[in-house]
Write a protein that holds these residues in place. Sequence first.
Motif, PDB file in Angstrom:
ATOM      1  N   UNK A 173     -15.407  -0.366  15.473  1.00  0.00           N
ATOM      2  CA  UNK A 173     -14.500   0.759  14.826  1.00  0.00           C
ATOM      3  C   UNK A 173     -14.819   1.819  15.629  1.00  0.00           C
ATOM      4  N   UNK A 177     -11.007   2.702  15.477  1.00  0.00           N
ATOM      5  CA  UNK A 177     -10.194   4.599  15.291  1.00  0.00           C
ATOM      6  C   UNK A 177     -10.121   5.752  16.205  1.00  0.00           C
ATOM      7  N   UNK A 178     -10.737   5.280  17.524  1.00  0.00           N
ATOM      8  CA  UNK A 178     -11.362   6.968  18.496  1.00  0.00           C
ATOM      9  C   UNK A 178     -10.100   6.651  19.576  1.00  0.00           C
ATOM     10  N   UNK A 181      -6.266   4.795  18.137  1.00  0.00           N
ATOM     11  CA  UNK A 181      -5.431   5.614  16.211  1.00  0.00           C
ATOM     12  C   UNK A 181      -5.029   4.721  15.505  1.00  0.00           C
ATOM     13  N   UNK A 182      -6.004   4.126  14.500  1.00  0.00           N
ATOM     14  CA  UNK A 182      -5.196   3.214  14.068  1.00  0.00           C
ATOM     15  C   UNK A 182      -4.696   3.246  12.008  1.00  0.00           C
ATOM     16  N   UNK A 185      -4.278   8.753   7.942  1.00  0.00           N
ATOM     17  CA  UNK A 185      -5.472   9.336   7.101  1.00  0.00           C
ATOM     18  C   UNK A 185      -5.173   9.829   5.593  1.00  0.00           C
TER      19      UNK A 185
ATOM     20  N   UNK B 183     -17.323   4.911  11.760  1.00  0.00           N
ATOM     21  CA  UNK B 183     -16.352   6.329  12.462  1.00  0.00           C
ATOM     22  C   UNK B 183     -14.839   5.518  11.272  1.00  0.00           C
ATOM     23  N   UNK B 184     -15.573   4.555  10.337  1.00  0.00           N
ATOM     24  CA  UNK B 184     -14.542   4.662   9.258  1.00  0.00           C
ATOM     25  C   UNK B 184     -13.897   5.381   8.598  1.00  0.00           C
ATOM     26  N   UNK B 186     -12.891   8.573   8.518  1.00  0.00           N
ATOM     27  CA  UNK B 186     -13.022   9.593   8.687  1.00  0.00           C
ATOM     28  C   UNK B 186     -11.699   9.110   7.918  1.00  0.00           C
ATOM     29  N   UNK B 187     -10.818  10.056   7.940  1.00  0.00           N
ATOM     30  CA  UNK B 187      -9.843  10.481   5.995  1.00  0.00           C
ATOM     31  C   UNK B 187     -10.232  10.019   5.409  1.00  0.00           C
ATOM     32  N   UNK B 367      -0.894  13.862  18.849  1.00  0.00           N
ATOM     33  CA  UNK B 367      -2.539  13.322  19.167  1.00  0.00           C
ATOM     34  C   UNK B 367      -2.558  11.259  19.874  1.00  0.00           C
ATOM     35  N   UNK B 368      -2.057  10.793  19.440  1.00  0.00           N
ATOM     36  CA  UNK B 368      -2.180   9.427  19.099  1.00  0.00           C
ATOM     37  C   UNK B 368      -1.653   8.464  20.512  1.00  0.00           C
ATOM     38  N   UNK B 373      -5.718  13.125  22.243  1.00  0.00           N
ATOM     39  CA  UNK B 373      -6.667  12.011  20.969  1.00  0.00           C
ATOM     40  C   UNK B 373      -7.485  12.214  21.289  1.00  0.00           C
ATOM     41  N   UNK B 374      -7.932  12.209  22.872  1.00  0.00           N
ATOM     42  CA  UNK B 374      -9.540  11.772  23.550  1.00  0.00           C
ATOM     43  C   UNK B 374     -10.551  12.426  23.658  1.00  0.00           C
ATOM     44  N   UNK B 376     -11.752  14.346  20.043  1.00  0.00           N
ATOM     45  CA  UNK B 376     -11.202  14.409  18.788  1.00  0.00           C
ATOM     46  C   UNK B 376     -12.834  15.051  18.305  1.00  0.00           C
ATOM     47  N   UNK B 467      -5.114  17.883   8.851  1.00  0.00           N
ATOM     48  CA  UNK B 467      -5.112  16.054   8.476  1.00  0.00           C
ATOM     49  C   UNK B 467      -5.150  15.578  10.058  1.00  0.00           C
ATOM     50  N   UNK B 468      -5.486  14.148   9.840  1.00  0.00           N
ATOM     51  CA  UNK B 468      -5.688  13.780  10.725  1.00  0.00           C
ATOM     52  C   UNK B 468      -6.702  12.954  11.576  1.00  0.00           C
ATOM     53  N   UNK B 470     -11.012  13.472  12.938  1.00  0.00           N
ATOM     54  CA  UNK B 470     -11.043  12.538  12.441  1.00  0.00           C
ATOM     55  C   UNK B 470     -13.009  13.147  11.451  1.00  0.00           C
ATOM     56  N   UNK B 546       4.085   5.095  13.275  1.00  0.00           N
ATOM     57  CA  UNK B 546       4.538   6.444  12.783  1.00  0.00           C
ATOM     58  C   UNK B 546       5.981   6.775  13.383  1.00  0.00           C
ATOM     59  N   UNK B 571      -2.501   0.344  10.042  1.00  0.00           N
ATOM     60  CA  UNK B 571      -2.436   0.332  11.466  1.00  0.00           C
ATOM     61  C   UNK B 571      -3.938  -0.270  11.860  1.00  0.00           C
ATOM     62  N   UNK B 572      -4.306  -0.671  10.980  1.00  0.00           N
ATOM     63  CA  UNK B 572      -6.180  -1.051  11.775  1.00  0.00           C
ATOM     64  C   UNK B 572      -5.229  -3.176  11.741  1.00  0.00           C
TER      65      UNK B 572
END
Lengths: 185, 738
Positions: A173, A177-178, A181-182, A185, B183-184, B186-187, B367-368, B373-374, B376, B467-468, B470, B546, B571-572
């Motif tokens: 996970x 996520x980290x 970044x998929x 939110x 981690x799931x 977040x958001x 961020x991506x 993004x590294x 958070x 927004x966005x 973690x 995006x 995106x998962x």
Amino acid sequence: MKSVFLLEAFSVACFVLLNQVTAKNSEDIRCKCICPPYRDIEGQIYKQNVSLKDCNCLHVVEPMPVDGKDVEAYCLRCECKFEERSSATIKVTIIMYLSILGLLLLYMVYLTLLEPMLKRRLFGHSQLIQSDDDVGQPFANAHNVLSHSHSRPNMLNKVEHAQQRWRRQVQEQRKSVFDRHVVLS
Amino acid sequence: ISPAELASTPTEEPNGSGHLMDFLDEPFPDVGTYEDFHTIDWLREKSRDTDRHRKITSKSKESLWELIKSLLDAWSGWVVMLLIGLLSGTLAGVIDLAVDWMTDLKEGVCLTAFWYSHEQCCWTSNETTFDDRDKCPQWQKWAELMTGHAEGAGAYVLNYLLYVMWALLFSFLAVSLVRVFAPYACGSGIPEIKTILSGFIIRGYLGKWTLLIKTVTLVLAVSSGLSLGKEGPLVHVACCCGNLFCSLFSKYSKNEGKRREVLSAAAAAGVSVAFGAPIGGVLFSLEEVSYYFPLKTLWRSFFAALVAAFTLRAINPFGNSRLVLFYVEYHTPWYMAELVPFILLGVFGGLWGTLFIRANIAWCRRRKTTLLGKYPVLEVIAVTGITAVLAFPNPYTRRSTSELISELFNDCGALESSQLCDYVNNPNMSRPVDDIPDRPAGPGVYNALWQLALALVFKIVITIFTFGMKIPSGLFIPSMAVGAIAGRIVGIAVEQMAYHHHDWLIFKNWCRPGADCVTPGLYAMVGAAACLGEPRRPQKRSSPLLRQSRPEKRSRKKGLNGTSREESTPPTLATDERGPRGKAPLWAFLTQDPTRVEELEALIKDTDYKGFRVVISRESERFMGFVQGRDLPLAIRKSPFKQDGVVSSSVVYFTEDAPLLPPTNPQPLKLRRILNLSPFTVTDHTPMETVVDIFRKLGLRQCLVTRSGRLLGIITKKDVLRHMAQMMNQDPESIMFN
């Protein structure tokens, strides 16, 4: 993890039971009357622990700041509301929340700081083969510990296996996520 | 559960000691389950449920016990709804109480009992005054507690410092817990839930750890003063509860389609407790979140939402039996001329939505792709620090956003003493409380106006960056806050214009001097509603990478709606490394003639086919049925547990009766149960629009294509999406992420 489910169910049950069982504190009801400024009298707020039937201006506003004829005019502008709360619920909720938070923080500290140290001491430096991108991540030794497990199906090993499986899932996970970044939110 | 985990399952005897601890063992996947990040087959789930129901109904005539079992099965749906409502309501109550307390903890503490928030602490005190309704000696700010001084520059700086420190501590704890445990969590969770409800599998997203961590960290995130709300995450929490209770009944745990009905109802319960509006919850679930919503689900959702709302009321977090989050009563009617400012507010809502979507998408892309993004955790801490530092000086941003919205919606009667209601009162006025004539604004109102304008700019900017991140975050409350502030400013402007210029044409017919005609609180509500509708659109349009959304062709719009949930959201979707793409055939064929287990295993091992068609024989190629790619290896591997004596050289057959074999042969393996004898077929001349329609309306996962009666190939849902992406000039390879 079913144990998490059991813990949650247990705490929810405790919570609901406590809610019903605790006696109603007499301080938990009140009648609040707000009276705006009138002529030369300032605005005032009056509170008293009375029940719903006595929650009106005549019972609650004491001492009455105006005399006989003006009482009705003054009371017309006041607004009285009956409110109640459950102080026991608040107390139980906050304390339960803080204890769960504390437990989680302790577990987190254990997982991130203490366990790698303990495992290193138990298994020695040579046996730990960590890949580069796992260094510094929590649960980095998930794969390694599995290989050291004994094949006896006793309870401790089962718990260990379940925990390692959970860690692998969390790592997956975390990667999605980290790192990638998929998740929207 | 991935095939990799299958291979590494430790060999443990099924009759091993400690059945109590069996839940710790790895669950063996059943035939007919789905892989992670794949879609379910709605038709198959529906037919399995019908079969199950038919079996139960026919058995119920046998004995009383069977009849009772059938009744229990029918009632299990309502029992699940009841449990979901109870747990969601309880969790929402806990979250509300904890947020209330922790938000006030940033500013001070209650000395008599530390678990009371500011309002609760001063509940019984008699020292509250009309002007300072919140002040009482039992609750002290930190500066007063630590140094003894309540006023002064030193006290202000100390309060400021401690406010920022508490905010940083809360957000650091929140992001650490999310990172380490779930981690799931977040958001907000609503886009992913929409995807799951449309038939997608994301394992772990509605798990127990996610539930626990989301509840705990949501409180921390909201209390830290960040510009986010808790409504979206509450929907996620409620759906996790739904998933939890599904596992109690095999009717729901084994059938993914039925499970999604329960999750739809759980989403309704989530919104119901967030706003205290059960009907609103049901409508939200019906319109926004669900893909398959039969009439039965409507009633069940309403029941779950009601139970949740009543449970929340029983816990009574707001202390005065107030259930709805924003309770307003307006006594003045509105006039047609007021439509002009309302339309202006609507335009503002649209502009805010566009600005937010574009800016947030650009920031998320940064961020991506870049270094941001590294880190958070650092990002969360930085944003919280900036938010707290900028929010403390302005009294309208220092308090929690829900309180701000409540105050802005509030109509100013004689009983209010806040700065926003500081109108110049006629001292000889003797009207009753509700009928307040129009009054000129006092200095307090002008003060409030420029503070609100600053708050508006601040909120617009900071929400884009918040927004966005973690941590659990919702978008409803910040959008409503932006709209409410704008609406109130416009309302006060119109009110003052009406007071000072009675003789203008537009006000002449409508505003009589001395009578109340404009309610600024109503404008705030209209503004909030206008801004609420806009920022949720990116979930419908943006592709997972995006991109900027291109204008769609009208003819494709209908087709997009059904499957757009798959395409737009998550995106998962992992890269499909398991399936061959492009030119290689996606299926192989098995014949009805007996083959051996080891041949099948060789076939499975060498390739990774999505499905297998079963034909009568290689020569005639007459089509018999279809086997899902995942089911075949599972059925073969599971067989040693079910049928004794099946070995590698056993014969495999798909027919109803076993083939005649000499008795020396080992036990043959019957695989008829994994064979789908009625797969959906179209011909190769079927127009693509019809095919898209079929996929959308029936919820198919794959469809076979025939030509002249012979099987030509297979179309899967992902192929359809790729085709649609090509039509829209998007990169079809990106659908691998869907």
